[in-house]
Motif scaffolding. Structure first.
Motif: not given
Ligand code: MG
Ligand code: ZN
Length: 379
Positions: A289-299
């Protein structure tokens, strides 16, 4: 009795020590740009480790061959999880505080002290066209996930809770609990009702292609999902992955709650190996989930727990007794030890990452998780 207990702990320490390795590398701190920190988040991901106190989190630093994903967070807070009618909360009152922003009585799902339903964050955000999802390693009708879609005075009413899933705004759910939806004592088949309300129901595997234009329910066990030590595999991470790709396909903001349900059960059982394997599985999903949020920036990602279970501590090994009859310890050997088979009143850590994550530092009440999410979204 005392001797018996000690023997048990020694045995546990033996089995756990095989896994033990104190990793001393530099933590891979998350990259969080200043401009991202102050803006409003689009998406919310709330990750709940049921029964996960500070000692439980600490065990992932000692019984692990690498630094846990918990170590990637920079924003850390502490919550008081006291219930309205009790100094020690249960999971129903605890999750209702997160979901509805109120303190209530132990056993209550989405209702206040006068037993009246209180709007939850899923109902609130779905009116703003948010997509919503719930994942648990218990049945999806168990207290923690139930508090995000149901309103009943007792957590034990799992069939009634299943009924309420069918009329809830939830778009995606995954967990166990099939028996509360079909072959029920009252003869009702709630799977038909779910299908009538636009759900595709899957009872086989999480890893499959799904139609993003529909709602989805994965019911992958009659009751709870298997324990990690019984072969649950990567269900938790895979379901989070499935939910996030589903939400991305639909291009609308989302609220997702993922629960590591069985950390609590391992605490009740006073089983350190069960606890640590569940905790490391939860941490693995946190990493995804952190990898996703780091990549995506809006979460905005929030990791916390409803309460601590087991009075869990990481003690030094007792090696014998001195001439005064006091215990002597080997502080180089950590022995996971429990002081209760119930919950405890310990304060609970909160870890946050992403836009508005700084709201989650400091000391506050469990109900403030709800209010801070609303503040972050300016709702
Ligand atoms: Mg739970
Ligand atoms: Zn519990």
């Amino acid at each position: 009795m005392k001797l018996k207990l000690k023997k048990k702990y020694l045995w546990i320490s033996f089995t756990i020590l095989i896994l033990a390795c104190n990793y001393e590398g530099k933590p891979p701190i998350l990259t969080e740009k200043l401009d991202q920190k102050s803006k409003q988040p689009l998406n919310i991901i709330l990750l709940i480790g049921d029964g996960m106190g500070l000692s439980q989190i600490s065990s992932s630093f000692y019984f692990n061959d690498k630094l846990p994903n918990f170590a990637r967070f920079k924003t850390i807070g502490l919550i008081n999880v006291i219930a309205a009618n009790s100094k020690i909360t249960d999971s129903a009152a605890g999750a209702t505080s997160f979901a509805c922003g109120i303190k209530t009585f132990n056993g209550a799902i989405g209702v206040d002290m006068s037993k009246k339903p209180v709007e939850n964050i899923v109902e609130l955000l779905s009116q703003e066209n948010y997509q919503t999802g719930l994942i648990a390693t218990s049945s999806i009708t168990h207290a923690t996930p139930a508090s995000f879609y149901a309103h009943v005075v007792s957590r034990d009413w799992e069939e009634e809770i299943a009924d309420q899933m069918a009329t809830s705004p939830i778009d995606f759910f995954a967990g166990g609990g099939l028996k509360f939806f079909q072959n029920r004592e009252d003869g009702k088949n709630i799977l038909d009702l779910l299908k009538d309300n636009g759900f595709d129901i899957h009872t086989d595997v999480i890893d499959q292609k799904i139609d993003s234009s529909k709602r989805h329910g994965f019911l992958l066990g009659q009751e709870e999902m298997l324990k990690m030590i019984e072969g649950r595999g990567d269900f938790l991470e895979k379901s989070a992955q499935k939910a996030l790709s589903y939400f991305e396909d639909n291009r609308a903001p989302f609220f997702l709650m993922v629960e590591g349900s069985q950390i609590d059960w391992a605490g009740h059982d006073n089983e350190a190996n069960y606890l640590i394997t569940e905790l490391l599985d939860f941490d693995k999903m946190v990493g995804f989930v952190l990898d996703y949020a780091e990549e995506e920036g809006n979460t905005l990602v929030i990791v916390t727990a409803d309460h601590e279970t087991g009075g869990f501590t990481l003690s030094g090994e007792v090696t014998g007794q001195n001439s005064e009859g006091e215990d002597e310890h080997n502080y180089n050997i950590i022995v996971p030890t429990f002081s209760t088979t119930g919950h405890s009143a310990a304060l609970i850590p909160v870890l946050a990452f992403g836009p508005q994550s700084s709201l989650f530092s400091g000391f506050y009440q469990n109900t403030d998780i709800y209010h801070k999410i609303r503040k972050a979204l300016a709702q």
